[in-house]
Design a protein around this motif. Sequence first.
Motif, mmCIF file in Angstrom:
data_model
loop_
_atom_site.group_PDB
_atom_site.id
_atom_site.type_symbol
_atom_site.label_atom_id
_atom_site.label_comp_id
_atom_site.label_asym_id
_atom_site.label_seq_id
_atom_site.Cartn_x
_atom_site.Cartn_y
_atom_site.Cartn_z
ATOM 1 N N GLY A 1 0.808 -1.214 0.000
ATOM 2 C CA GLY A 1 0.000 0.000 0.000
ATOM 3 C C GLY A 1 0.840 1.262 0.000
ATOM 4 N N GLY A 2 1.908 1.262 0.767
ATOM 5 C CA GLY A 2 2.777 2.440 0.816
ATOM 6 C C GLY A 2 3.451 2.697 -0.513
ATOM 7 N N SER A 3 3.887 1.627 -1.154
ATOM 8 C CA SER A 3 4.565 1.824 -2.444
ATOM 9 C C SER A 3 3.580 2.275 -3.520
ATOM 10 N N LEU A 4 2.381 1.743 -3.486
ATOM 11 C CA LEU A 4 1.372 2.145 -4.466
ATOM 12 C C LEU A 4 0.932 3.592 -4.226
ATOM 13 N N PHE A 5 0.700 3.949 -2.957
ATOM 14 C CA PHE A 5 0.352 5.341 -2.663
ATOM 15 C C PHE A 5 1.476 6.287 -3.084
ATOM 16 N N GLY A 6 2.709 5.904 -2.807
ATOM 17 C CA GLY A 6 3.835 6.764 -3.171
ATOM 18 C C GLY A 6 3.901 7.012 -4.660
ATOM 19 N N ALA A 7 3.726 5.951 -5.438
ATOM 20 C CA ALA A 7 3.794 6.090 -6.896
ATOM 21 C C ALA A 7 2.650 6.934 -7.434
ATOM 22 N N VAL A 8 1.459 6.727 -6.901
ATOM 23 C CA VAL A 8 0.288 7.431 -7.427
ATOM 24 C C VAL A 8 0.082 8.769 -6.714
#
Length: 183
Positions: free
Chosen positions: A21-28
């Motif tokens: 979730g953190g990596s996806l939020f960071g990218a988006v």
Amino acid sequence: MAGRQTFIRTLHDAGLAAWFGGSLFGAVGLNGAAAAASDPSERTKIAAAGWAKWAPVNAVALAAHTVGGIGLIAGNAGRVATQKGAGQNTALKTVLTLAAMGVTAYSGLQGAKLGKNSPAPAAGATEPNEQTPHEVAQAQKRLKALQWSIPALTGVLLVMTVQQGEQQKPSQIAKGLIERVRS
């Protein structure tokens, strides 16, 4: 079959969920918000600051996932060794976890380069423009691919975790043991 492993499973699953979730939020979200900054020289600074704030939480998530994963393997060692498909799934998941950890670490190094050289003019967090210094542009180009590879790898790990949960159903354990004996 192992007894209850609520704490270990929680470490494993919550760590993976935070990592994904953190990596996806960071990218988006984070990188997208940084790209929206009106001053092009602030875009890399905002992204680098956000990722730096996330890094300690991400490290805890990776540690929790790792401790939980080791605990689950240890607690299910007999089933992993004897149930058809469980050993292969565990081995592949281990390799993918190590790959995701490596990509995460490399991404962190590239992010540190970005932070060290920020603020720098750029089109976005991972998109250089014609005024972006070469070293920053190189880090950005790497980060552009890395930002999507981490949620992709951890997403596959989530699916494999679900698959392993399915393998622990009594009907699947019996079927896997019978198939193992036959082969």
